[in-house]
Design a protein around this motif. Structure first.
Motif, mmCIF file in Angstrom:
data_model
loop_
_atom_site.group_PDB
_atom_site.id
_atom_site.type_symbol
_atom_site.label_atom_id
_atom_site.label_comp_id
_atom_site.label_asym_id
_atom_site.label_seq_id
_atom_site.Cartn_x
_atom_site.Cartn_y
_atom_site.Cartn_z
ATOM 1 N N ARG A 1 -18.568 1.926 -2.128
ATOM 2 C CA ARG A 1 -18.545 0.526 -1.629
ATOM 3 C C ARG A 1 -17.784 -0.384 -2.459
ATOM 4 N N PHE A 2 -17.925 -0.463 -3.795
ATOM 5 C CA PHE A 2 -17.224 -1.233 -4.751
ATOM 6 C C PHE A 2 -15.792 -1.430 -4.549
ATOM 7 N N HIS A 3 -15.062 -0.270 -4.707
ATOM 8 C CA HIS A 3 -13.651 0.077 -4.388
ATOM 9 C C HIS A 3 -13.298 -0.410 -3.106
ATOM 10 N N SER A 4 -14.027 -0.074 -1.984
ATOM 11 C CA SER A 4 -13.521 -0.517 -0.791
ATOM 12 C C SER A 4 -13.700 -2.081 -0.480
ATOM 13 N N LEU A 5 -14.733 -2.629 -1.070
ATOM 14 C CA LEU A 5 -14.847 -3.917 -1.154
ATOM 15 C C LEU A 5 -13.665 -4.842 -1.737
ATOM 16 N N VAL A 6 -13.195 -4.356 -2.883
ATOM 17 C CA VAL A 6 -12.039 -4.969 -3.668
ATOM 18 C C VAL A 6 -10.945 -4.686 -2.680
ATOM 19 N N ALA A 7 -10.574 -3.542 -2.121
ATOM 20 C CA ALA A 7 -9.613 -3.392 -1.177
ATOM 21 C C ALA A 7 -9.606 -4.399 0.056
ATOM 22 N N GLU A 8 -10.718 -4.539 0.541
ATOM 23 C CA GLU A 8 -11.136 -5.322 1.787
ATOM 24 C C GLU A 8 -10.721 -6.983 1.382
ATOM 25 N N LEU A 9 -11.088 -7.325 0.254
ATOM 26 C CA LEU A 9 -10.828 -8.535 -0.142
ATOM 27 C C LEU A 9 -9.376 -8.586 -0.342
ATOM 28 N N SER A 10 -8.564 -7.904 -0.508
ATOM 29 C CA SER A 10 -7.341 -7.999 -0.664
ATOM 30 C C SER A 10 -6.496 -8.444 0.648
ATOM 31 N N GLY A 11 -7.393 -8.395 1.806
ATOM 32 C CA GLY A 11 -6.626 -8.594 3.206
ATOM 33 C C GLY A 11 -6.015 -7.658 3.763
ATOM 34 N N SER A 12 -5.947 -6.273 3.205
ATOM 35 C CA SER A 12 -5.117 -5.251 3.573
ATOM 36 C C SER A 12 -6.220 -4.326 4.242
ATOM 37 N N PRO A 13 -6.325 -4.276 5.624
ATOM 38 C CA PRO A 13 -7.131 -3.123 6.154
ATOM 39 C C PRO A 13 -6.504 -1.922 5.916
ATOM 40 N N GLN A 14 -5.165 -1.879 6.001
ATOM 41 C CA GLN A 14 -4.643 -0.580 5.791
ATOM 42 C C GLN A 14 -4.913 0.163 4.222
ATOM 43 N N ALA A 15 -4.959 -0.715 3.251
ATOM 44 C CA ALA A 15 -5.151 -0.326 1.968
ATOM 45 C C ALA A 15 -6.537 0.229 1.857
ATOM 46 N N ARG A 16 -7.410 -0.337 2.617
ATOM 47 C CA ARG A 16 -8.873 -0.168 2.400
ATOM 48 C C ARG A 16 -8.967 1.199 3.072
ATOM 49 N N ARG A 17 -8.603 1.341 4.447
ATOM 50 C CA ARG A 17 -8.650 2.625 5.088
ATOM 51 C C ARG A 17 -7.830 3.682 4.327
ATOM 52 N N ALA A 18 -6.948 3.714 3.763
ATOM 53 C CA ALA A 18 -5.928 4.539 2.955
ATOM 54 C C ALA A 18 -7.070 5.155 1.805
ATOM 55 N N LEU A 19 -7.650 3.986 1.122
ATOM 56 C CA LEU A 19 -8.528 4.452 -0.080
ATOM 57 C C LEU A 19 -9.766 5.290 0.425
ATOM 58 N N GLU A 20 -10.399 4.967 1.384
ATOM 59 C CA GLU A 20 -11.468 5.447 1.836
ATOM 60 C C GLU A 20 -11.200 6.755 2.319
#
Length: 245
Positions: A159-178
């Motif tokens: 959740r933590f790493h996904s949240l940081v990626a989400e707060l970056s404003g890049s859904p693509q980065a979040r999805r790629a990480l997850e």
């Protein structure tokens, strides 16, 4: 399925000495999620060894449930990379990460996550600050080294790493990480009691930098976190006769 206690293996991984039957669910109508977590625990705790066949009927007997939720659990584990399926042969526990796969995973994370942390610091607002504080406050260091002990830390880490990626404003980065499911593979590979305290201390440093709106500090804190996990806590096992790759 049977399991006998033994000394730590060459990677120093957890050797609980528990049998699959000891993961048996309480006598009630088990929910699909309960069965999923029970089967995942067998894989994460190395009760079912990497590469070992996982019989749907055998697991159902061990856990005291019907085959249907076991089949659904294995499908979910396959999607997370913790199980593999062979046509006409069934499921096996996925192999542990090789050194090449490990290095590749962290190279990807090293590219994406520091950038995401810096972007999150640039974009942070009161809502984001509250979300980070809430997530950090939800975690605690586990007392033991079984999956049952550190499951909540694993979930927090995701959740933590996904949240940081989400707060970056890049859904693509979040999805790629997850999609890497990296937290599961790393914790399966190696976990010690000290890991929990170190991970949470490093998360707190990342949160402080993002909440203060300091992109350079946020990037540096995330780099330190990733490199500490990679170089100090995990990669050393490959230097002591670890997985080939």
């Amino acid at each position: 399925m049977t399991s006998t206690p033994g000394p730590p293996d060459r990677l120093g991984r957890r050797q609980s000495g528990r049998t699959p039957e000891s993961y048996r669910l309480q006598p009630r109508r088990a929910l699909v999620d309960d069965v999923y977590e029970a089967v995942k625990a067998l894989v994460m705790d190395q009760v079912v060894a990497a590469g070992e066949r996982m019989s749907i009927d055998g697991l159902a007997r061990d856990l005291g449930v019907s085959p249907t939720p076991v089949r659904e659990a294995l499908t979910r584990l396959e999607s997370e990379g913790l199980a593999t399926k062979e046509a006409l042969k069934g499921y096996r526990a996925a192999p542990l990460l090789t050194r090449e796969e490990f290095d590749d995973l962290f190279a990807f994370r090293r590219l994406i996550e520091p950038w995401a942390a810096a972007r999150a610091a640039e974009r942070i607002d009161d809502v984001g600050r509250a979300l980070l504080a809430e997530e950090l406050g939800s975690a605690s260091a586990p007392a033991g080294t079984s999956y049952d002990d550190y499951r909540r830390l694993t979930e927090h880490d995701q959740r933590f790493h996904s949240l940081v990626a989400e707060l970056s404003g890049s859904p693509q980065a979040r999805r790629a990480l997850e999609r890497t499911h990296g937290h599961l593979h790393i914790f399966r590979l190696h976990f010690e009691r000290s890991t929990g305290h170190e991970t949470l201390t490093e998360h707190a440093a990342v949160v402080e930098a993002i909440r203060s709106g300091d992109p350079a500090a946020a990037e540096a804190a995330m780099i330190h976190h990733l490199e500490a996990a990679m170089n100090e806590r995990i990669r050393t096992i490959y230097d002591t006769d670890g997985p080939e790759g």
